[in-house]
Write a protein that holds these residues in place. Sequence first.
Motif, short mmCIF file in Angstrom:
data_model
loop_
_atom_site.label_atom_id
_atom_site.label_comp_id
_atom_site.label_asym_id
_atom_site.label_seq_id
_atom_site.Cartn_x
_atom_site.Cartn_y
_atom_site.Cartn_z
N ASP A 28 0.84 -1.20 0.00
CA ASP A 28 0.00 0.00 0.00
C ASP A 28 0.87 1.25 0.00
O ASP A 28 1.85 1.33 0.76
CB ASP A 28 -0.89 0.05 1.24
N ASP A 29 0.52 2.23 -0.83
CA ASP A 29 1.18 3.52 -0.68
C ASP A 29 0.51 4.27 0.47
O ASP A 29 -0.41 3.77 1.12
CB ASP A 29 1.13 4.33 -1.98
N GLU A 30 0.99 5.48 0.74
CA GLU A 30 0.51 6.22 1.91
C GLU A 30 -1.00 6.45 1.86
O GLU A 30 -1.71 6.24 2.85
CB GLU A 30 1.24 7.55 2.01
N PHE A 31 -1.50 6.86 0.70
CA PHE A 31 -2.93 7.14 0.61
C PHE A 31 -3.75 5.87 0.72
O PHE A 31 -4.77 5.84 1.40
CB PHE A 31 -3.26 7.86 -0.70
N LYS A 32 -3.33 4.82 0.05
CA LYS A 32 -4.11 3.58 0.09
C LYS A 32 -4.16 3.01 1.50
O LYS A 32 -5.20 2.48 1.93
CB LYS A 32 -3.53 2.55 -0.88
N ALA A 33 -3.08 3.12 2.25
CA ALA A 33 -3.08 2.65 3.64
C ALA A 33 -4.08 3.44 4.47
O ALA A 33 -4.84 2.87 5.28
CB ALA A 33 -1.67 2.78 4.23
N LYS A 34 -4.12 4.75 4.27
CA LYS A 34 -5.07 5.59 5.01
C LYS A 34 -6.51 5.27 4.59
O LYS A 34 -7.41 5.20 5.43
CB LYS A 34 -4.78 7.07 4.77
N ALA A 35 -6.71 5.11 3.28
CA ALA A 35 -8.06 4.81 2.78
C ALA A 35 -8.52 3.44 3.27
O ALA A 35 -9.70 3.25 3.60
CB ALA A 35 -8.07 4.86 1.26
N ARG A 36 -7.61 2.47 3.33
CA ARG A 36 -7.96 1.14 3.82
C ARG A 36 -8.45 1.22 5.27
O ARG A 36 -9.48 0.65 5.64
CB ARG A 36 -6.76 0.21 3.71
N ALA A 37 -7.69 1.94 6.10
CA ALA A 37 -8.08 2.10 7.49
C ALA A 37 -9.42 2.84 7.61
O ALA A 37 -10.27 2.49 8.44
CB ALA A 37 -6.99 2.86 8.26
N HIS A 38 -9.59 3.84 6.76
CA HIS A 38 -10.83 4.63 6.77
C HIS A 38 -12.04 3.78 6.40
O HIS A 38 -13.08 3.84 7.07
CB HIS A 38 -10.68 5.80 5.78
N GLN A 39 -11.92 2.98 5.35
CA GLN A 39 -13.04 2.13 4.93
C GLN A 39 -13.30 1.02 5.93
O GLN A 39 -14.46 0.62 6.14
CB GLN A 39 -12.77 1.56 3.54
N PHE A 40 -12.25 0.51 6.55
CA PHE A 40 -12.44 -0.51 7.58
C PHE A 40 -13.23 0.05 8.75
O PHE A 40 -14.17 -0.58 9.26
CB PHE A 40 -11.08 -1.02 8.05
N ALA A 41 -12.89 1.26 9.17
CA ALA A 41 -13.62 1.90 10.26
C ALA A 41 -15.07 2.17 9.87
O ALA A 41 -16.00 1.98 10.67
CB ALA A 41 -12.93 3.20 10.66
N PHE A 42 -15.29 2.61 8.62
CA PHE A 42 -16.65 2.86 8.14
C PHE A 42 -17.45 1.57 8.14
O PHE A 42 -18.62 1.55 8.53
CB PHE A 42 -16.61 3.46 6.74
N ARG A 43 -16.82 0.49 7.72
CA ARG A 43 -17.50 -0.80 7.68
C ARG A 43 -18.02 -1.19 9.08
O ARG A 43 -19.17 -1.59 9.22
CB ARG A 43 -16.53 -1.87 7.17
N GLU A 44 -17.15 -1.06 10.07
CA GLU A 44 -17.55 -1.48 11.42
C GLU A 44 -18.44 -0.45 12.11
O GLU A 44 -19.47 -0.80 12.69
CB GLU A 44 -16.31 -1.76 12.26
N ASN A 45 -18.07 0.82 12.04
CA ASN A 45 -18.76 1.84 12.82
C ASN A 45 -20.07 2.30 12.20
O ASN A 45 -21.01 2.66 12.93
CB ASN A 45 -17.84 3.06 13.02
N GLU A 46 -20.14 2.33 10.88
CA GLU A 46 -21.33 2.84 10.20
C GLU A 46 -22.23 1.72 9.67
O GLU A 46 -23.46 1.85 9.67
CB GLU A 46 -20.93 3.75 9.03
N LEU A 47 -21.63 0.63 9.21
CA LEU A 47 -22.41 -0.44 8.58
C LEU A 47 -22.63 -1.63 9.52
O LEU A 47 -23.42 -2.52 9.21
CB LEU A 47 -21.71 -0.93 7.31
N ASN A 48 -21.92 -1.62 10.65
CA ASN A 48 -22.04 -2.72 11.62
C ASN A 48 -21.79 -4.08 10.98
O ASN A 48 -22.47 -5.07 11.28
CB ASN A 48 -23.42 -2.70 12.30
N ASP A 49 -20.82 -4.12 10.09
CA ASP A 49 -20.41 -5.36 9.45
C ASP A 49 -18.98 -5.60 9.91
O ASP A 49 -18.08 -4.86 9.54
CB ASP A 49 -20.49 -5.23 7.93
N PHE A 50 -18.78 -6.62 10.73
CA PHE A 50 -17.54 -6.71 11.48
C PHE A 50 -16.52 -7.65 10.87
O PHE A 50 -16.86 -8.58 10.13
CB PHE A 50 -17.85 -7.11 12.93
N TYR A 51 -15.29 -7.37 11.21
CA TYR A 51 -14.13 -8.10 10.69
C TYR A 51 -14.20 -9.58 11.05
O TYR A 51 -14.56 -9.96 12.16
CB TYR A 51 -12.87 -7.48 11.29
N ASP A 52 -13.84 -10.43 10.10
CA ASP A 52 -13.53 -11.83 10.38
C ASP A 52 -12.48 -12.29 9.37
O ASP A 52 -12.18 -11.59 8.40
CB ASP A 52 -14.79 -12.72 10.34
N GLU A 53 -11.93 -13.44 9.58
CA GLU A 53 -10.82 -13.91 8.75
C GLU A 53 -11.22 -14.12 7.29
O GLU A 53 -10.42 -13.97 6.38
CB GLU A 53 -10.24 -15.21 9.32
#
Length: 294
Positions: free
Chosen positions: A10-35
């Motif tokens: 990941d470049d700098e922006f993609k790393a930030k965007a990945r973290a941002h979308q992961f947080a949106f997934r859990e915090n806004e969509l309530n769809d949680f991480y699994d393997e």
Amino acid sequence: MIKGKTYRYDDEFKAKARAHQFAFRENELNDFYDEKNPQVILSPYAAKQGLIFCDIYRELIKSKVKSFKSSVLFSNMLRSEHIPYNIFTPMEDDLDATVALFNEIIGGGISKINCIRIEYAGAADKSEYLNDGTSFDTFIEYVSSDGSIGGIGIEVKYTENGYPIGIKEKLDIENTNGSYHQMTRKSNWYIPTLDIISFIKANHLRQIWRNHILGYSMLCRGDIKHFHHIHLYPQGNKHFHEHAIPKYKSLLTDCGKTTFIDLTYESLFDMISEIFISNKQQEWLKYLRKRYLV
């Protein structure tokens, strides 16, 4: 702390965007991480509910895609395939505002918008254009103030950068009698002294060029009389903002520059905020900013 995997490429922006979308997934969509569905990949259940799309316009979007599935379009939050639906499909609800928006972007000349299409490669068989898989992420067909038909082809990027050349594409580019060379030369959009082969082989420029000359092939065929190509991307994507876009524009003639517009999400959303003013539209804008601005 961000859960799940990190990605060394990941470049700098993609790393930030990945973290941002992961947080949106859990915090806004309530769809949680699994393997099985790490980071930015929605679970099959969430994908089939259409959660990758803006909730306010989800039913309108569903009418375009027919049904929600678990494929990449409906599940990968980090790729750009779903983004045209979230940005441009809602504009169908207010075409007068959409006319005002695109008049501001291209400098006027639009009297009416006929349609907004997602993934559009032209009205005829691909052999009538570039004879490949090139398509616009979004295509706006409009009636010009002179009564003729115009088109705006939009390429939408998020974290993507360049891409390696394919075998067929390489052969087509090297064919000096083929559609790529014919459209590039006839357009008069590119500085004549350029070595066409070298610049269109460049991984960071090739897709921009292909989408741009797809528009010229529509002009050449007579589908439209006016054309603008918009390359839309977030400002934080330095690949485009600092490298690919300035380099590409340096290859264009004055005529070519009048047909090419680089536009950031940030600038587009600011324009939307001034033109789409209903409560529903402002909620949609709030979603776009929360979802995509890192």
